[in-house]
Design a protein around this motif. Structure first.
Motif, PDB file in Angstrom:
ATOM      1  N   LEU A   1       0.729  -1.423  -0.362  1.00  0.00           N
ATOM      2  CA  LEU A   1       0.186   0.258  -0.213  1.00  0.00           C
ATOM      3  C   LEU A   1       0.696   0.914   0.026  1.00  0.00           C
ATOM      4  O   LEU A   1       1.731   1.346   0.792  1.00  0.00           O
ATOM      5  CB  LEU A   1      -0.445  -0.189   1.091  1.00  0.00           C
ATOM      6  N   THR A   2       1.148   2.076  -0.923  1.00  0.00           N
ATOM      7  CA  THR A   2       1.838   3.290  -1.088  1.00  0.00           C
ATOM      8  C   THR A   2       1.091   4.554  -0.442  1.00  0.00           C
ATOM      9  O   THR A   2       0.369   5.112  -2.094  1.00  0.00           O
ATOM     10  CB  THR A   2       1.994   3.658  -2.955  1.00  0.00           C
ATOM     11  N   ASP A   3       0.360   4.591   0.435  1.00  0.00           N
ATOM     12  CA  ASP A   3      -0.853   5.454   0.836  1.00  0.00           C
ATOM     13  C   ASP A   3      -0.127   6.595   1.163  1.00  0.00           C
ATOM     14  O   ASP A   3      -0.840   8.300   1.362  1.00  0.00           O
ATOM     15  CB  ASP A   3      -1.283   4.986   1.828  1.00  0.00           C
ATOM     16  N   THR A   4       0.995   7.344   1.090  1.00  0.00           N
ATOM     17  CA  THR A   4       1.979   8.500   1.470  1.00  0.00           C
ATOM     18  C   THR A   4       3.041   9.005   0.525  1.00  0.00           C
ATOM     19  O   THR A   4       3.282   8.430  -0.548  1.00  0.00           O
ATOM     20  CB  THR A   4       1.976   8.470   2.956  1.00  0.00           C
TER      21      THR A   4
ATOM     22  N   LYS B   1       6.179   7.362   0.261  1.00  0.00           N
ATOM     23  CA  LYS B   1       6.203   5.756  -0.945  1.00  0.00           C
ATOM     24  C   LYS B   1       5.855   6.046  -1.461  1.00  0.00           C
ATOM     25  O   LYS B   1       6.729   5.491  -2.261  1.00  0.00           O
ATOM     26  CB  LYS B   1       5.021   5.469  -0.361  1.00  0.00           C
ATOM     27  N   MET B   2       5.470   7.057  -2.393  1.00  0.00           N
ATOM     28  CA  MET B   2       5.530   7.291  -3.797  1.00  0.00           C
ATOM     29  C   MET B   2       6.386   7.666  -4.308  1.00  0.00           C
ATOM     30  O   MET B   2       6.898   7.191  -6.156  1.00  0.00           O
ATOM     31  CB  MET B   2       3.692   7.511  -4.229  1.00  0.00           C
TER      32      MET B   2
ATOM     33  N   LYS C   1       9.224   4.709  -5.238  1.00  0.00           N
ATOM     34  CA  LYS C   1       8.691   3.917  -6.069  1.00  0.00           C
ATOM     35  C   LYS C   1       8.722   4.145  -7.113  1.00  0.00           C
ATOM     36  O   LYS C   1       9.554   3.767  -7.951  1.00  0.00           O
ATOM     37  CB  LYS C   1       7.349   3.314  -5.818  1.00  0.00           C
TER      38      LYS C   1
END
Length: 258
Positions: A219-222, A225-226, A229
């Protein structure tokens, strides 16, 4: 009321009232205009007299017979008198010099012209062609129909300025090739062992980055993190392109170390 409904008033015919027209307008100057028209006073106003007395053929229009009305010019007498008073000939003036010059012998212009005409070479006849039955004549040389350029000495030869331009280009190319030979070549051939070593290093880097990419959370919710990636994906794509380039091209040239 519609046309199907009947009315008693319309059963008895009504008498039609006659339309009385007003009297026609007549100008108060009608009689005077009619009288002037019949009197024929203006019969010569536009076209002139019916018969004009013509001059005999012996009295045709001759030179300097027409009277010319010159514009009147007022003469300032005071200025003319002042000019006359100032024009006094001196001993060394121009008038005395002109009198002395008039005594000298002048050049006979008529005799010189006659001698020039006698010594002059007569012109060559022009090459003329008559192209119609009405007598239309064309001068071939002036019309551009006579081949004059073919008769020149340099016909069919390369012009001197083009030869000079070609020589300058050849000299510039020779100088450029000599300069390139003198300069050290900027590229060098990559040997096989260096190429294999570089390829193995790129593959190990790709494996490490791929391992980091797999360890990313699902899960890339922040935002961090995005960003991480997308950065790893970009690095993996670049490494894949470099590996593909090395594998497809066995002979590679690289820039010379400065």
């Amino acid at each position: 009321m519609s046309k199907f409904q009947e009315n008693i008033k319309h059963l008895i015919p009504r008498p039609k009232t006659p339309v009385v027209k007003p009297p026609m307008y007549r100008s108060i100057y009608t009689e005077s205009v009619r009288r002037t028209y019949k009197s024929n006073n203006n019969r010569h106003k536009t076209m002139g007299y019916a018969e004009v007395k013509l001059d005999p053929p012996s009295q045709f229009l001759k030179k300097h017979t027409r009277k010319e009305m010159r514009p009147f010019v007022e003469i300032n007498k005071t200025r003319c008198c002042a000019r006359k008073l100032n024009l006094r000939p001196c001993e060394g003036s121009a008038t005395n010099v002109s009198k002395k010059m008039s005594t000298k012998t002048r050049k006979n212009i008529r005799q010189t012209n006659i001698i020039d005409v006698i010594k002059r070479v007569p012109p060559l006849p022009k090459h003329r062609v008559q192209d119609t039955r009405n007598g239309h004549v064309i001068v071939l040389n002036e019309a551009g129909l006579e081949p004059t350029y073919v008769s020149k000495k340099n016909y069919g030869k390369t012009p001197a300025y083009i030869v000079k331009m070609y020589k300058e280009k050849e000299m510039a190319q020779l100088m450029e090739t000599e300069r390139k030979r003198a300069v050290k070549p900027p590229f060098r051939y990559l040997p096989e062992n260096e190429r294999d070593e570089m390829l193995n290093g790129l593959k190990t880097n790709w494996a490490e980055l791929h391992k980091e990419f797999l360890l990313l959370p699902m899960l890339t919710d922040t935002v961090p993190k995005m960003k991480r990636k997308t950065m790893l994906e970009k690095q993996l794509n670049d490494l894949e392109k470099d590996i593909d380039l090395l594998e497809r091209n066995p002979s590679i040239y690289v820039c010379q170390d400065s």
